[in-house]
Design a protein around this motif. Sequence first.
Motif, PDB file in Angstrom:
ATOM      1  N   LEU A 106       0.902  -1.366   0.180  1.00 29.68           N
ATOM      2  CA  LEU A 106       0.022  -0.104  -0.248  1.00 29.68           C
ATOM      3  C   LEU A 106       0.537   0.968  -0.030  1.00 29.68           C
ATOM      4  CD1 LEU A 106      -2.773   0.350   0.448  1.00 29.68           C
ATOM      5  CD2 LEU A 106      -3.019   1.140   2.797  1.00 29.68           C
ATOM      6  N   GLY A 107       0.083   1.870  -1.254  1.00 33.41           N
ATOM      7  CA  GLY A 107       1.170   3.311  -0.496  1.00 33.41           C
ATOM      8  C   GLY A 107       2.690   3.028  -1.240  1.00 33.41           C
ATOM      9  N   THR A 108       2.816   2.180  -2.218  1.00 34.39           N
ATOM     10  CA  THR A 108       4.296   2.635  -2.841  1.00 34.39           C
ATOM     11  C   THR A 108       3.707   1.861  -4.482  1.00 34.39           C
ATOM     12  OG1 THR A 108       4.042   0.102  -2.667  1.00 34.39           O
ATOM     13  CG2 THR A 108       5.385   0.681  -1.043  1.00 34.39           C
ATOM     14  N   PHE A 109       4.647   2.803  -5.157  1.00 31.15           N
ATOM     15  CA  PHE A 109       4.383   2.878  -6.172  1.00 31.15           C
ATOM     16  C   PHE A 109       4.054   1.314  -7.158  1.00 31.15           C
ATOM     17  CE2 PHE A 109       5.117   3.990 -10.952  1.00 31.15           C
ATOM     18  CZ  PHE A 109       4.023   5.238 -11.070  1.00 31.15           C
ATOM     19  N   ALA A 110       5.276   0.499  -6.875  1.00 32.63           N
ATOM     20  CA  ALA A 110       5.516  -0.991  -7.828  1.00 32.63           C
ATOM     21  C   ALA A 110       3.904  -1.152  -6.677  1.00 32.63           C
ATOM     22  CB  ALA A 110       6.470  -1.263  -7.607  1.00 32.63           C
ATOM     23  N   GLY A 111       3.935  -1.496  -6.062  1.00 34.75           N
ATOM     24  CA  GLY A 111       3.099  -2.235  -4.961  1.00 34.75           C
ATOM     25  C   GLY A 111       2.164  -3.393  -5.796  1.00 34.75           C
ATOM     26  N   PRO A 112       0.452  -2.492  -6.537  1.00 33.99           N
ATOM     27  CA  PRO A 112      -0.074  -2.398  -7.066  1.00 33.99           C
ATOM     28  C   PRO A 112       0.057  -3.564  -8.228  1.00 33.99           C
ATOM     29  CG  PRO A 112      -0.214  -0.552  -6.665  1.00 33.99           C
ATOM     30  CD  PRO A 112       1.229  -0.639  -6.207  1.00 33.99           C
ATOM     31  N   LEU A 113       1.100  -3.208  -8.780  1.00 34.29           N
ATOM     32  CA  LEU A 113       1.444  -3.703 -10.167  1.00 34.29           C
ATOM     33  C   LEU A 113       1.870  -5.262  -9.514  1.00 34.29           C
ATOM     34  CD1 LEU A 113       3.350  -1.143 -11.519  1.00 34.29           C
ATOM     35  CD2 LEU A 113       1.236  -1.706 -12.173  1.00 34.29           C
ATOM     36  N   VAL A 114       2.730  -5.314  -8.967  1.00 31.22           N
ATOM     37  CA  VAL A 114       3.254  -7.038  -8.057  1.00 31.22           C
ATOM     38  C   VAL A 114       2.064  -7.469  -7.767  1.00 31.22           C
ATOM     39  CG1 VAL A 114       4.816  -7.755  -6.397  1.00 31.22           C
ATOM     40  CG2 VAL A 114       5.910  -5.472  -7.882  1.00 31.22           C
ATOM     41  N   GLY A 115       1.574  -6.800  -6.598  1.00 33.53           N
ATOM     42  CA  GLY A 115      -0.456  -7.740  -6.374  1.00 33.53           C
ATOM     43  C   GLY A 115      -0.697  -8.017  -7.901  1.00 33.53           C
ATOM     44  N   ALA A 116      -1.173  -6.988  -8.566  1.00 30.54           N
ATOM     45  CA  ALA A 116      -1.804  -7.451  -9.752  1.00 30.54           C
ATOM     46  C   ALA A 116      -1.453  -9.156 -10.713  1.00 30.54           C
ATOM     47  CB  ALA A 116      -2.018  -6.609 -10.610  1.00 30.54           C
TER      48      ALA A 116
ATOM     49  N   ARG B  80       4.031  -5.227   5.218  1.00 35.86           N
ATOM     50  CA  ARG B  80       4.326  -3.267   4.212  1.00 35.86           C
ATOM     51  C   ARG B  80       4.039  -3.877   2.191  1.00 35.86           C
ATOM     52  NH1 ARG B  80       8.549   1.370   6.245  1.00 35.86           N
ATOM     53  NH2 ARG B  80       6.330   2.176   4.564  1.00 35.86           N
ATOM     54  N   GLY B  81       4.075  -5.353   2.271  1.00 36.94           N
ATOM     55  CA  GLY B  81       3.963  -5.453   0.896  1.00 36.94           C
ATOM     56  C   GLY B  81       5.218  -6.435   0.484  1.00 36.94           C
ATOM     57  N   LEU B  82       4.976  -6.523  -0.968  1.00 34.72           N
ATOM     58  CA  LEU B  82       5.978  -7.405  -2.042  1.00 34.72           C
ATOM     59  C   LEU B  82       6.539  -6.258  -1.714  1.00 34.72           C
ATOM     60  CD1 LEU B  82       4.190 -10.337  -2.706  1.00 34.72           C
ATOM     61  CD2 LEU B  82       5.989 -10.545  -0.472  1.00 34.72           C
ATOM     62  N   ALA B  83       6.346  -5.557  -2.819  1.00 29.78           N
ATOM     63  CA  ALA B  83       7.696  -4.281  -3.476  1.00 29.78           C
ATOM     64  C   ALA B  83       8.248  -3.946  -2.189  1.00 29.78           C
ATOM     65  CB  ALA B  83       5.949  -3.067  -4.209  1.00 29.78           C
ATOM     66  N   SER B  84       8.207  -3.633  -0.528  1.00 30.89           N
ATOM     67  CA  SER B  84       9.145  -3.186   0.301  1.00 30.89           C
ATOM     68  C   SER B  84       9.984  -3.800   0.399  1.00 30.89           C
ATOM     69  CB  SER B  84       7.982  -2.151   1.644  1.00 30.89           C
ATOM     70  OG  SER B  84       7.675  -3.726   1.660  1.00 30.89           O
ATOM     71  N   LEU B  85       9.986  -4.877   0.018  1.00 33.22           N
ATOM     72  CA  LEU B  85      10.943  -6.091   0.592  1.00 33.22           C
ATOM     73  C   LEU B  85      12.366  -5.510  -0.519  1.00 33.22           C
ATOM     74  CD1 LEU B  85       9.178  -9.809   0.618  1.00 33.22           C
ATOM     75  CD2 LEU B  85       9.986  -8.021   2.054  1.00 33.22           C
ATOM     76  N   ARG B  86      13.075  -6.079   0.208  1.00 34.43           N
ATOM     77  CA  ARG B  86      14.869  -5.977  -0.180  1.00 34.43           C
ATOM     78  C   ARG B  86      15.089  -7.922  -0.886  1.00 34.43           C
ATOM     79  NH1 ARG B  86      13.918  -1.039  -2.238  1.00 34.43           N
ATOM     80  NH2 ARG B  86      13.488  -0.169  -0.931  1.00 34.43           N
TER      81      ARG B  86
ATOM     82  N   LEU C 295      -2.469 -17.974   0.776  1.00 27.57           N
ATOM     83  CA  LEU C 295      -1.066 -17.414   0.606  1.00 27.57           C
ATOM     84  C   LEU C 295      -1.348 -16.069   0.813  1.00 27.57           C
ATOM     85  CD1 LEU C 295       0.975 -17.657  -2.041  1.00 27.57           C
ATOM     86  CD2 LEU C 295      -0.605 -16.881  -3.420  1.00 27.57           C
ATOM     87  N   ILE C 296      -3.113 -15.452   0.456  1.00 26.57           N
ATOM     88  CA  ILE C 296      -2.669 -13.840   0.872  1.00 26.57           C
ATOM     89  C   ILE C 296      -2.398 -13.308   2.672  1.00 26.57           C
ATOM     90  CG2 ILE C 296      -4.734 -12.043   1.001  1.00 26.57           C
ATOM     91  CD1 ILE C 296      -5.775 -12.811  -1.764  1.00 26.57           C
ATOM     92  N   VAL C 297      -3.346 -14.884   3.382  1.00 27.43           N
ATOM     93  CA  VAL C 297      -2.595 -14.056   4.906  1.00 27.43           C
ATOM     94  C   VAL C 297      -1.065 -14.419   4.609  1.00 27.43           C
ATOM     95  CG1 VAL C 297      -3.363 -14.973   6.729  1.00 27.43           C
ATOM     96  CG2 VAL C 297      -5.021 -15.145   5.437  1.00 27.43           C
ATOM     97  N   LEU C 298      -0.649 -14.697   4.318  1.00 26.11           N
ATOM     98  CA  LEU C 298       1.071 -14.842   4.185  1.00 26.11           C
ATOM     99  C   LEU C 298       1.955 -14.665   4.131  1.00 26.11           C
ATOM    100  CD1 LEU C 298       1.561 -19.155   3.304  1.00 26.11           C
ATOM    101  CD2 LEU C 298       1.646 -18.512   5.962  1.00 26.11           C
ATOM    102  N   ILE C 299       1.133 -13.867   2.984  1.00 29.69           N
ATOM    103  CA  ILE C 299       1.807 -12.286   2.070  1.00 29.69           C
ATOM    104  C   ILE C 299       1.967 -11.158   3.626  1.00 29.69           C
ATOM    105  CG2 ILE C 299       2.363 -11.140   1.076  1.00 29.69           C
ATOM    106  CD1 ILE C 299       1.699 -13.173  -1.158  1.00 29.69           C
ATOM    107  N   VAL C 300       0.653 -10.828   3.333  1.00 33.04           N
ATOM    108  CA  VAL C 300       0.880  -9.974   4.459  1.00 33.04           C
ATOM    109  C   VAL C 300       1.221 -10.474   6.254  1.00 33.04           C
ATOM    110  CG1 VAL C 300      -1.466  -8.353   5.581  1.00 33.04           C
ATOM    111  CG2 VAL C 300      -1.963  -9.257   3.684  1.00 33.04           C
TER     112      VAL C 300
ATOM    113  N   VAL D  46      20.243  -2.808   1.706  1.00 32.24           N
ATOM    114  CA  VAL D  46      19.347  -1.562   1.372  1.00 32.24           C
ATOM    115  C   VAL D  46      19.846  -0.388   1.973  1.00 32.24           C
ATOM    116  CG1 VAL D  46      17.119  -1.218   2.655  1.00 32.24           C
ATOM    117  CG2 VAL D  46      18.058  -3.444   2.964  1.00 32.24           C
ATOM    118  N   PRO D  47      19.689   0.773   1.422  1.00 33.62           N
ATOM    119  CA  PRO D  47      19.897   2.000   1.261  1.00 33.62           C
ATOM    120  C   PRO D  47      19.915   2.488   3.027  1.00 33.62           C
ATOM    121  CG  PRO D  47      18.499   2.621  -0.003  1.00 33.62           C
ATOM    122  CD  PRO D  47      18.677   0.740   0.445  1.00 33.62           C
TER     123      PRO D  47
END
Lengths: 328, 255
Positions: free
Chosen positions: A267-277, A311-317, A301-306, A323-324
């Motif tokens: 949520l609130g990341t630019f790539a997040g919705p794309l990764v999720g879709a 903070r969503g898969l897009a925020s993982l490194r 699957l959804i429960v496990l990821i959340v 990580v900066p």
Amino acid sequence: MFQPLRLNALLTAVVAALVVLGLPLLGVGSYVLHVMILIMIFAIFAVAYNLVTGYLGLKTFGHHAFFGLGAYGSALISIHLGIGAWASLWIGAALAAAFGLFIGLPILRIKSMAHVAVVTLAFAEIVRLSCSNLKGLTRGELGLWGIPAFQALHLPLVGEVVFSPANKIGYYYLAALLLGMTLLATAVILRSKIGLAILAIRDGEDAAESLGVNLTRIKLGVFAVSAFMVGVAGAFYAHYVGILTPSAAIGADLMILVIAMVLVGGLGTFAGPLVGAVLLTSSAESLRFLDQYRLLVYGGLIVLIVLFAPRGLASLRLPGRRVPERPA
Amino acid sequence: MAEERRDDGIPGQALTPLVEVSGLSVEFGGIAAVHELTFAVSRCEIVALMGPNGAGKTTTFHLIAGARQPGSGRIMFDGRDLAGLRPDARCRLGVARTFQITQPFQELSVTENVMVGAMMHHKRLPDARAAARRYVELVGLADKADAPAKGLSTGQRKRLELARAIATRPKLLLMDEVTGGIDQKSIPGMIELVRRLREQGLTVIMIEHNMRVIGEVADRAIFMNRGVKIAEGTPADIARHPDVIDLYLGDAAHG
Ligand SMILES: Nc1ncnc2c1ncn2[C@@H]1O[C@H](COP(=O)(O)OP(=O)(O)OP(=O)(O)O)[C@@H](O)[C@H]1O
Ligand SMILES: [Mg+2]
């Protein structure tokens, strides 16, 4: 954060765009193209939803209304007024945006999240029930069919591009174009003064307002833009599948799926919705063999990821990549 | 001081006060938080708003800045009635405030926080960024300019509040306990900053508990208790006022 584009982000975007554009050239089957088209429709929806919920911080649960309004609006206009799908798509989206302004006005004054959620959900239910009951116009749950496809195009260099169930390449590139435009518009908004105001509102409405940010104008504007984008997705969907039912085009499960995509992706990341879709659409398709256990596995699957990536898969490194460090 | 600044050149304008609060009242759940409050502040004046906890000082700021609507009474600012105007509209007219309970935009950097205020006068974002940097330096946060606001200490957050507010280039600055939480040795710098802002034409109302700060910068002080103004005068007068000593200085002087 509201920062200059980083090089990795830019590179990732270029690579992703090349993969999407090159995929049909690899001779993949019609089914793969179909799944990709669905992913892109959902991606537009999820990006637009994320703009309102993830960035502006307005927890709405009624965005499927705009999908339905775009879909039915564009379909009915092209059927009854003889306007081609190329034009009716934008009219349908504009209709969704107009309704966005209409519902946006009352909800923006509501401070309580729960009330915003209920009001937007109720609004979407009203739109769905109206579509179900206006049988003379929409044929209700029997389904609105005979929705014209996009007319063939004659492009220089490429030649004739047709839009038919048998040949999905035209739809594929049109979906990619619409998604690209959505992403570009979102990026431009977020990196402008309006984007800064949006983030300020999310972090503290009162402070933002005290610094001269006009809450009503920003929220309504963003809400309408988001509704427009979802309307585009809905209208494209209508002319792609050629048949609409209220439960498929305005059902609450559509909204739930998109919310899951945005949460899983970030949520609130630019790539997040794309990764999720990508993830949720493709896994829903690939889990079909599980038959009635599909939703069980899917939900798990959804429960496990959340749970493990709140903070969503897009925020993982990726492991191994530094990580900066952000001074805490 | 007050006569030196006639920013719009209208004769007599400098003689009318910048802010005129009259008969201002508001209550919460039947209890008066501010009651029949009347005072005026001249251009380029620095006024301290004093009083014990719960006196209604912050509420007065909320009312002037438009975050709350008064039950009755009137606020004139720069010759205009502020009634019905939202906080953003008041900010555009020249009212800026800091929050006692600091409200940084957590996910934004310090500079970006200040840019939100600086946006009002700068069409282009790079200009707003450059201006924001200057305000960040002005309040002594230069070393934190690119740090996320969520990591700041209390004192740093207070400075950030101040930088954001002055970035809107206000005519009136409402400072709510800005020296609270700031380490003692930075207080002289703060005092100096407020003085300099006033020289540039700013009018200040500061809610302040620190008598030293009040004595050094305030031209005048207003003392409130339970929503009512009970004394007004020079800081020295206020410090001698028997009711004030009773209510406030008695324990504050030792605490
Ligand atoms: N939103 C609110 N709802 C109910 N009561 C409130 C609200 N805001 C303030 N009050 C009450 O109004 C009175 C005045 O509060 P205010 O915050 O203005 O005091 P203050 O002078 O700023 O005190 P302090 O020095 O503690 O900051 C207090 O009794 C407070 O409890
Ligand atoms: Mg207070």
